[in-house]
Design an enzyme around this catalytic site. Structure first.
Site, PDB file in Angstrom:
ATOM      1  N   TYR A 127       4.005  30.309 -90.243  1.00 45.26           N
ATOM      2  CA  TYR A 127       4.652  29.580 -89.642  1.00 45.26           C
ATOM      3  C   TYR A 127       4.978  30.373 -88.161  1.00 45.26           C
ATOM      4  CZ  TYR A 127       9.426  27.907 -87.976  1.00 45.26           C
ATOM      5  OH  TYR A 127      10.472  27.325 -87.441  1.00 45.26           O
ATOM      6  N   ARG A 174      31.662  40.861 -94.413  1.00 45.03           N
ATOM      7  CA  ARG A 174      30.381  41.098 -94.092  1.00 45.03           C
ATOM      8  C   ARG A 174      29.476  41.050 -95.692  1.00 45.03           C
ATOM      9  NH1 ARG A 174      30.517  44.677 -90.056  1.00 45.03           N
ATOM     10  NH2 ARG A 174      29.655  46.240 -91.417  1.00 45.03           N
ATOM     11  N   ASP A 212       6.407  33.781 -98.034  1.00 51.40           N
ATOM     12  CA  ASP A 212       7.449  32.681 -97.509  1.00 51.40           C
ATOM     13  C   ASP A 212       6.937  31.393 -98.534  1.00 51.40           C
ATOM     14  OD1 ASP A 212       8.230  30.305 -96.492  1.00 51.40           O
ATOM     15  OD2 ASP A 212       8.248  31.185 -94.237  1.00 51.40           O
ATOM     16  N   LYS A 272      15.617  24.146 -95.777  1.00 52.65           N
ATOM     17  CA  LYS A 272      14.892  23.159 -95.945  1.00 52.65           C
ATOM     18  C   LYS A 272      15.319  22.612 -97.354  1.00 52.65           C
ATOM     19  CE  LYS A 272      12.599  24.975 -92.656  1.00 52.65           C
ATOM     20  NZ  LYS A 272      13.001  24.718 -91.287  1.00 52.65           N
TER      21      LYS A 272
HETATM   22  C1  LIG Z   1       7.513  27.762 -93.645  1.00 54.93           C
HETATM   23  C2  LIG Z   1       8.672  28.214 -92.940  1.00 54.93           C
HETATM   24  N1  LIG Z   1       9.279  29.109 -92.972  1.00 54.93           N
HETATM   25  C3  LIG Z   1      10.295  29.582 -92.211  1.00 54.93           C
HETATM   26  C4  LIG Z   1      11.008  28.669 -91.602  1.00 54.93           C
HETATM   27  C5  LIG Z   1      12.260  29.212 -90.613  1.00 54.93           C
HETATM   28  O1  LIG Z   1      13.396  28.786 -91.197  1.00 54.93           O
HETATM   29  P1  LIG Z   1      14.471  28.552 -90.387  1.00 54.93           P
HETATM   30  O2  LIG Z   1      14.388  27.414 -89.481  1.00 54.93           O
HETATM   31  O3  LIG Z   1      15.903  28.278 -91.249  1.00 54.93           O
HETATM   32  O4  LIG Z   1      14.697  29.843 -89.501  1.00 54.93           O
HETATM   33  C6  LIG Z   1      10.617  27.598 -91.325  1.00 54.93           C
HETATM   34  C7  LIG Z   1      11.168  26.718 -90.492  1.00 54.93           C
HETATM   35  O5  LIG Z   1      10.753  25.295 -89.951  1.00 54.93           O
HETATM   36  C8  LIG Z   1       9.276  26.908 -91.880  1.00 54.93           C
HETATM   37  O6  LIG Z   1       8.996  25.928 -91.774  1.00 54.93           O
END
Ligand SMILES: Cc1ncc(COP(=O)(O)O)c(C=O)c1O
Length: 414
Positions: free
Chosen positions: A130, A76, A202, A227
């Site tokens: 998001y 882990r 973020d 992404k």
């Molecule tokens: C701006 C943003 N933050 C976080 C996430 C979440 O990422 P994950 O899909 O890997 O959980 C996304 C997913 O589309 C996103 O667009």
């Protein structure tokens, strides 16, 4: 999972130096490539492991006492494949102490917030968040006794007026991933520091490459590695990179939550990371060409691309960012759901699906309206978000031109 980058002993001293004096594209190539992890080859092997074996009981006891990252302990806590990725991600953020890895971006956001909040606290969160980040705050954090108050993403230094005695953290996302408002992150961080409030960002759009959060004053920088870091639409991954002050708390919380990333996924993410600079530059060039073309189309009311003047916060993007990713939205002038479907359904080069940052283009109808509480979303028509991949932008434009013709016909039929 314990995979910090700047490995520290339990007394906090650094085990290795970094390469943070180099320019960002160089750091993407060199980060995490320690000989002790790679051996005689370029990349660290995929270490698949749950049990790590010790020579004797004394070594087992010593490992527990020292609680060091970057040492074999148990599956882990990761192995050299994950450690190399985490170290490379920390190298991208000058001033950062370490990086924890997570099985998705949402898991990273959830853990980071949990690490810095306690029941009774107030969290300020951007209204452009998001939507799963928002749901986590409105459901999980609320149940846990944390109140979330939303703020206008263009608030800038005006955030000072929203802070109360119980405010403990500010969660930013810049630009917003549907509506692309660029926030004044340095101004918000400056005020937060004066009031001893933790800042989280973020930073997925800029991928820690076109905007470096920790350098700009953010305490905790979060990426959905799913992404641009991975870049090939084949792995889910999240990361949390922190300033010294928050490292122990985030590391402990992630370990308590049992967060772990598979070595196979870490390997793919590390491979993606090495080409991040060239991919992002190509996404940027293609995205800008398509965005500028869209801005000239009569049926398009506005293009929400941080590098274009119509985008709220464009001046801040110009001041703070070194480039633009390939994700943006555009607002149609009139029309409706049926016309949107006519445009998107028959696109030849754009897939229809969630996520973004991969090498292939995507088109998504989006409706920001239900996710707004501090601000309202008023637009001339429906919104479509594009992920511009690595195709030739002229081919994408030709595809979209046909889509706009279909839109026109469908909108006129109504
Ligand atoms: C701006 C943003 N933050 C976080 C996430 C979440 O990422 P994950 O899909 O890997 O959980 C996304 C997913 O589309 C996103 O667009």
């Amino acid at each position: 999972m314990g995979q910090p980058t700047r490995y520290r002993k339990s007394d906090g001293s650094r085990v290795s130096g970094g390469s943070s004096d180099n320019k960002p594209p160089t750091r993407l190539v060199t980060g995490g490539r320690r000989k002790e992890w790679t051996g005689a080859v370029v990349n660290p092997p995929i270490w698949r492991a749950s049990t790590h074996l010790y020579d004797n009981v004394a070594n087992l006891r010593a490992a527990k006492r020292s609680n060091e990252d970057g040492r074999f302990f148990y599956g882990r806590r990761g192995s050299p494949t994950q450690w190399a990725l985490a170290e490379a991600l920390t190298e991208m953020e000058p001033g950062a102490c370490g990086t924890m890895l997570f099985p998705s971006g949402v898991a990273a956001i959830a853990c980071a917030l949990l690490a810095v909040l306690t029941p009774g606290d107030v969290l300020l969160m951007t209204d452009s968040s998001y939507d799963p980040t928002r749901s986590y705050a409105d459901a999980f954090l609320k149940k846990w006794g944390v109140e979330t108050r939303y703020y206008d993403p263009l608030v800038g230094a005006g955030i000072a007026d929203l802070i109360c005695e119980k405010t403990r953290a500010i969660m930013m996302e810049s630009p917003g991933s549907l509506t692309f408002e660029v926030q004044d992150v340095p101004a918000i961080c400056k005020i937060a520091k004066e009031r001893e409030i933790t800042t989280l960002l973020d930073n997925t759009w800029a991928a820690a490459h076109f905007f470096r959060g920790i350098e700009q004053g953010v305490d905790i920088a979060i990426l959905a590695g799913t992404k641009y870091i991975v870049g090939h639409s084949d792995v889910m991954l999240g990361s949390v990179t922190t300033h010294d002050k928050y490292w122990a708390r985030v590391r402990r919380t992630a370990q308590q939550l049992g967060q772990v990333v598979s070595p196979d996924d870490a390997y793919l993410a590390l491979r993606g990371l090495r080409t991040l600079d060239v991919r992002l530059r190509q996404h940027e060039a293609g995205g800008l060409k398509v965005a500028r073309w869209l801005a000239e189309q009569p049926r398009v009311a506005r293009v929400l691309h941080p590098a274009l003047p119509d985008c709220p916060g464009h001046d801040i993007w110009q001041r703070d960012f070194s480039g633009a990713a390939g994700l943006f939205s555009f607002v149609m002038d009139g029309g409706g759901e049926e016309a949107v479907a006519a445009l998107i359904d028959d696109l030849a080069l754009f897939g229809i699906g969630y996520s973004w940052g991969g090498y292939e283009s995507l088109a998504l109808p989006v409706d920001p309206t239900p996710d707004r509480t501090a601000t309202s979303w008023d637009a001339e028509g429906p919104v479509i978000r594009l992920n511009i991949g690595l195709e030739d932008p002229d081919d994408l434009i030709a595809d979209l031109a046909k889509g706009l013709e279909r839109y026109e016909k469908a909108a006129c039929r109504k």
